[in-house]
Design a protein around this motif. Structure first.
Motif, PDB file in Angstrom:
ATOM      1  N   GLU A  37       6.354   8.876   2.696  1.00 15.84           N
ATOM      2  CA  GLU A  37       6.334   7.636   3.480  1.00 15.84           C
ATOM      3  C   GLU A  37       6.338   6.414   2.554  1.00 15.84           C
ATOM      4  O   GLU A  37       7.008   5.410   2.838  1.00 15.84           O
ATOM      5  N   SER A  38       5.603   6.498   1.475  1.00 18.81           N
ATOM      6  CA  SER A  38       5.555   5.379   0.531  1.00 18.81           C
ATOM      7  C   SER A  38       6.914   5.147  -0.120  1.00 18.81           C
ATOM      8  O   SER A  38       7.347   4.002  -0.302  1.00 18.81           O
ATOM      9  N   ALA A  88       3.026  14.162   2.082  1.00 15.09           N
ATOM     10  CA  ALA A  88       3.574  13.450   3.235  1.00 15.09           C
ATOM     11  C   ALA A  88       3.412  11.945   3.070  1.00 15.09           C
ATOM     12  O   ALA A  88       4.323  11.169   3.383  1.00 15.09           O
ATOM     13  N   GLN A  89       2.248  11.521   2.587  1.00 14.10           N
ATOM     14  CA  GLN A  89       2.024  10.094   2.359  1.00 14.10           C
ATOM     15  C   GLN A  89       2.954   9.567   1.270  1.00 14.10           C
ATOM     16  O   GLN A  89       3.450   8.443   1.370  1.00 14.10           O
ATOM     17  N   ASP A 121      -1.268  13.546  -1.613  1.00 14.19           N
ATOM     18  CA  ASP A 121      -0.770  13.890  -0.277  1.00 14.19           C
ATOM     19  C   ASP A 121       0.744  13.713  -0.274  1.00 14.19           C
ATOM     20  O   ASP A 121       1.242  12.590  -0.334  1.00 14.19           O
ATOM     21  N   PRO A 161      -5.325   8.085  -3.617  1.00 15.88           N
ATOM     22  CA  PRO A 161      -5.835   7.134  -2.626  1.00 15.88           C
ATOM     23  C   PRO A 161      -5.893   5.725  -3.213  1.00 15.88           C
ATOM     24  O   PRO A 161      -6.225   5.539  -4.382  1.00 15.88           O
ATOM     25  N   GLU A 213       0.850  -1.185   0.000  1.00 14.93           N
ATOM     26  CA  GLU A 213       0.000   0.000   0.000  1.00 14.93           C
ATOM     27  C   GLU A 213       0.893   1.244   0.000  1.00 14.93           C
ATOM     28  O   GLU A 213       1.679   1.450   0.926  1.00 14.93           O
ATOM     29  N   THR A 214       0.769   2.069  -1.043  1.00  7.43           N
ATOM     30  CA  THR A 214       1.671   3.209  -1.227  1.00  7.43           C
ATOM     31  C   THR A 214       0.888   4.450  -1.648  1.00  7.43           C
ATOM     32  O   THR A 214       1.020   4.936  -2.777  1.00  7.43           O
ATOM     33  N   PRO A 215       0.059   5.001  -0.762  1.00  9.22           N
ATOM     34  CA  PRO A 215      -0.715   6.190  -1.114  1.00  9.22           C
ATOM     35  C   PRO A 215       0.182   7.425  -1.203  1.00  9.22           C
ATOM     36  O   PRO A 215       1.353   7.400  -0.833  1.00  9.22           O
ATOM     37  N   GLY A 216      -0.390   8.496  -1.685  1.00 10.36           N
ATOM     38  CA  GLY A 216       0.331   9.755  -1.818  1.00 10.36           C
ATOM     39  C   GLY A 216       0.039  10.386  -3.157  1.00 10.36           C
ATOM     40  O   GLY A 216      -0.425  11.516  -3.247  1.00 10.36           O
ATOM     41  N   LYS A 260       9.207   3.392   2.178  1.00  9.75           N
ATOM     42  CA  LYS A 260       8.821   1.982   2.252  1.00  9.75           C
ATOM     43  C   LYS A 260       9.431   1.182   1.099  1.00  9.75           C
ATOM     44  O   LYS A 260       9.886   0.049   1.273  1.00  9.75           O
TER      45      LYS A 260
END
Length: 222
Positions: free
Chosen positions: A179-180, A175-176, A173, A140, A134-137, A183
């Motif tokens: 994070e992705s 920030a998301q 997003d 969605p 799961e890699t949003p940003g 990951k």
């Protein structure tokens, strides 16, 4: 175009019209990743035919995220009996835009019916498997798919060659997305297959690409 054993790539090369790269895994469950726009499916079909495949040969079609240039073709493929899947958040995102679609086109948004939803973990494809991440940003419900044992990462619009997916579209997003990317950087990837632009071959080249992106986004070196 055959990239390696059981992996075929169908890059979108037009400079005047947007669509995405599509990828085919030729295994026990023949899987098409990101079929693209519905109106451009005939281009994909023609390229697949050069490798001896038809849409009827496909068992499963996946979309990495809910933007039309990646997922719209699922509708036509499902009508041919192909199983379809995306992340539940991607499906919800599409449904939330019915009103906007009606205002723009005067029509109801086509209804996407998934056979199942992708989620974090392992997706078994007979003797093959994909690790769903799961890699949003960028959007969605965005996911990346790691072909286990092959070191192949299908990154959708999360990461490209020296670039990342835009975040200024609805649901984006920053920030998301950061994070992705963090990951994904820890994965052992031999071949990066993005949704647009060239793929990247070789572990060193893939890692270097992530370092360049991290420096660009975070303003930090290695």
């Amino acid at each position: 175009m055959k990239l390696r054993d059981r992996l075929y790539a169908y890059p979108w090369e037009s400079m005047t019209e947007n669509n995405c790269n599509a990828y085919l895994i030729d295994g026990p469950v023949r899987t098409l990743i990101d079929p693209g726009h519905a109106h451009a499916l005939h281009h994909l079909e023609a390229k697949m035919a050069q490798d001896g495949f038809t849409f009827e040969d496909v068992h499963l079609a996946l979309a990495t995220h809910p933007h039309p240039d990646h997922c719209e073709g699922l509708l036509a493929l499902r009508d041919l009996g192909v199983k379809t899947a995306m992340h539940v958040d991607a499906d919800s995102f599409i449904r939330s835009f019915n009103d906007q679609w009606r205002q723009m086109t005067g029509q109801e948004m086509p209804e996407f019916q998934m056979d199942f939803y992708l989620k974090e973990g392992t997706l078994e494809l007979g003797t093959e498997s994909l690790q769903v991440l799961e890699t949003p940003g960028h959007a969605p419900g965005s996911v990346c798919l790691l072909w286990e044992g092959q070191g192949v990462l299908f990154s959708g619009d999360v990461v490209f060659a020296q670039s990342v997916g835009r975040v200024d579209l609805p649901g984006g997003d920053a920030a998301q997305l950061i994070e992705s990317l963090e990951k994904l950087m820890g994965l052992d990837v031999e071949l990066l297959c993005p949704g647009h632009g060239p793929w990247i071959e070789g572990r060193g080249a893939v890692k270097e690409n992530f370092y360049i992106i991290r420096q660009y986004i975070f303003g930090t070196g290695r």
